[in-house]
Write an enzyme that holds these catalytic residues in place. Sequence first.
Site, PDB file in Angstrom:
ATOM      1  CE  LYS A   1       8.113   9.771   7.159  1.00 20.07           C
ATOM      2  NZ  LYS A   1       7.427   9.138   6.019  1.00 20.07           N
TER       3      LYS A   1
ATOM      4  CG  ASN B   1       2.577   0.932   4.638  1.00 23.29           C
ATOM      5  OD1 ASN B   1       3.086   1.133   5.718  1.00 23.29           O
ATOM      6  ND2 ASN B   1       1.848   1.848   4.008  1.00 23.29           N
TER       7      ASN B   1
ATOM      8  NE  ARG C   1      -2.040   1.856   3.414  1.00 19.17           N
ATOM      9  CZ  ARG C   1      -1.874   1.456   4.674  1.00 19.17           C
ATOM     10  NH1 ARG C   1      -2.445   0.356   5.119  1.00 19.17           N
ATOM     11  NH2 ARG C   1      -1.124   2.166   5.502  1.00 19.17           N
TER      12      ARG C   1
ATOM     13  CE  LYS D   1       8.847   5.068   7.267  1.00 23.64           C
ATOM     14  NZ  LYS D   1       8.429   3.670   7.470  1.00 23.64           N
TER      15      LYS D   1
ATOM     16  CB  SER E   1      -3.748  -3.168   8.105  1.00 26.76           C
ATOM     17  OG  SER E   1      -3.343  -1.882   8.500  1.00 26.76           O
TER      18      SER E   1
ATOM     19  CD  GLU F   1       4.588   4.577   5.932  1.00 26.13           C
ATOM     20  OE1 GLU F   1       5.706   4.419   6.457  1.00 26.13           O
ATOM     21  OE2 GLU F   1       3.512   4.381   6.532  1.00 26.13           O
TER      22      GLU F   1
ATOM     23  CD  GLU G   1       6.925   0.305   7.568  1.00 31.11           C
ATOM     24  OE1 GLU G   1       5.822   0.847   7.397  1.00 31.11           O
ATOM     25  OE2 GLU G   1       7.957   0.702   7.027  1.00 31.11           O
ATOM     26  N   GLY G   2       4.179   0.753  11.492  1.00 33.32           N
ATOM     27  CA  GLY G   2       3.168   0.622  12.540  1.00 33.32           C
ATOM     28  C   GLY G   2       2.649   1.936  13.098  1.00 33.32           C
TER      29      GLY G   2
ATOM     30  NE  ARG H   1      -4.258   5.252   6.552  1.00 35.22           N
ATOM     31  CZ  ARG H   1      -2.972   4.947   6.679  1.00 35.22           C
ATOM     32  NH1 ARG H   1      -2.544   4.290   7.730  1.00 35.22           N
ATOM     33  NH2 ARG H   1      -2.101   5.313   5.755  1.00 35.22           N
TER      34      ARG H   1
END
Length: 474
Positions: A364, A146, A125, A305, A151, A144, A368-369, A450
């Site tokens: 950064k 993923n 994604r 990254k 998800s 970024e 992730e997360g 989002r």
Amino acid sequence: MATSWESLLQDEHLLEELALQAMDRALAEGVLLRTSREPSSSDVVSYAPFTLFPSLVPQALLEQAYAVQMDFNLLVDAVSQNSAFLEQTLSSTIKRDDFTAHLFDIYKQVLKEGIAQTVFLGLNRSDYMFQRSADGFPALKQIEINTISASFGGLASRTPAVHRHVLSVLSRTEEAAKILSNNPSKGLALGIAKAWELYGSTNALVLLIAQEKERNVFDQRAIENELLARNIHVIRRRFEDVSEKGSLDQDRRLFMDGQEVAVVYFRDGYMPSQYSVKNWEARLLLERSCAVKCPDIATQLAGTKKVQQELSRVGVLEALLPGQPEAVARLRATFAGLYSLDMGEEGDQAIAEALAAPSRFVLKPQREGGGNNLYGEEMVQALVQLKDIEERASYILMEKIEPEPFGNCLLRPGSPARVVQCISELGIFGVYVRQGKTLVMNKHVGHLLRTKAIEHADGGVAAGVAVLDNPYPV
């Protein structure tokens, strides 16, 4: 961009009534999370946080994000196959970042032994924000990509019906019809199904590596259910289970509880806290097998990254995607400013610029997360501590993207509906499957929007900051 629901946001009584309708519809549609109090049980569930209204997104930028996704699929796949590029790019990072170093150690072991898998599956994604500009036309800029456990493809398939319902209640049927249909879970399952088929064993299973405490289980179930509809069975296991009951035969076929595994789909394993010594051993066992890993370790490293920053250097895209100038141009148009913090003059200059104008940058780490990036005063403090030591190589600097804020109403379980100034992040899901050197699938399969209040600098839905949304194209 003034929204066509701006006036509605002033009417508190109307918002309360709409919020009740919207929450009930979200529950009915299956826009669900387990609760933070009972993350391992589905006895009590709540709706996943979402916006009361869809948020306006420029149609041209939505189309641009979709158009470049297949290029990003090709790029990630090219990086994952280029061991010299990965080794050179990550050489400074792995000296100072234990997590990336651990992943890289497994990568080197698998390369040395010889890669057993012949089918490769990418479910990724790519996330963007809309950078406001002086001329008033926003620009699409990548945050970024993923490459592991991307998800919300499942829940994003269910939110359009909720926003259509809200607009229908308001008798805005024309606007309701403009909310795009979206079914990423079906497309993601299609990729897994193709990989399973190419593996070539009809009795083999899909192994989903899950966390024990998984609030977002319904998002994953959406993909599992799509696979079951194709008569492909999924088993959910933790790394600990693989450590205890996973094994390889002499051909490096993977077996779990005595059943052959065709595809391993990771919904865990993207953060240091998710690995114990046993879990690292389980990950190595999975990587050594001929099962299709989603992602394999090289593709997880391609999503770091540091790789993202290196891809923005002059000439790097051209070297990785030779003879594809149009793809290179589409990719480069989405890049924000990215800067290395490796020891040396280039890194020194980047730090000096960030300290001089901290509001223009984000620091950064290789994580992730959500919730890991540093901004403003926190970033300044970190850079002052890091600037003369080699630890700085485990970070990158990125130009801070400044979208135009807008009003919306955020709905969260246990909280009153809040009308706030927001910004959005658009994600496009991509799927590719490669057999040997032949690409057999490359497509975009849907989107995720989002939205979060502007006071929250960092973090996504899973981190408890952003909420689910739908793009309303304008």
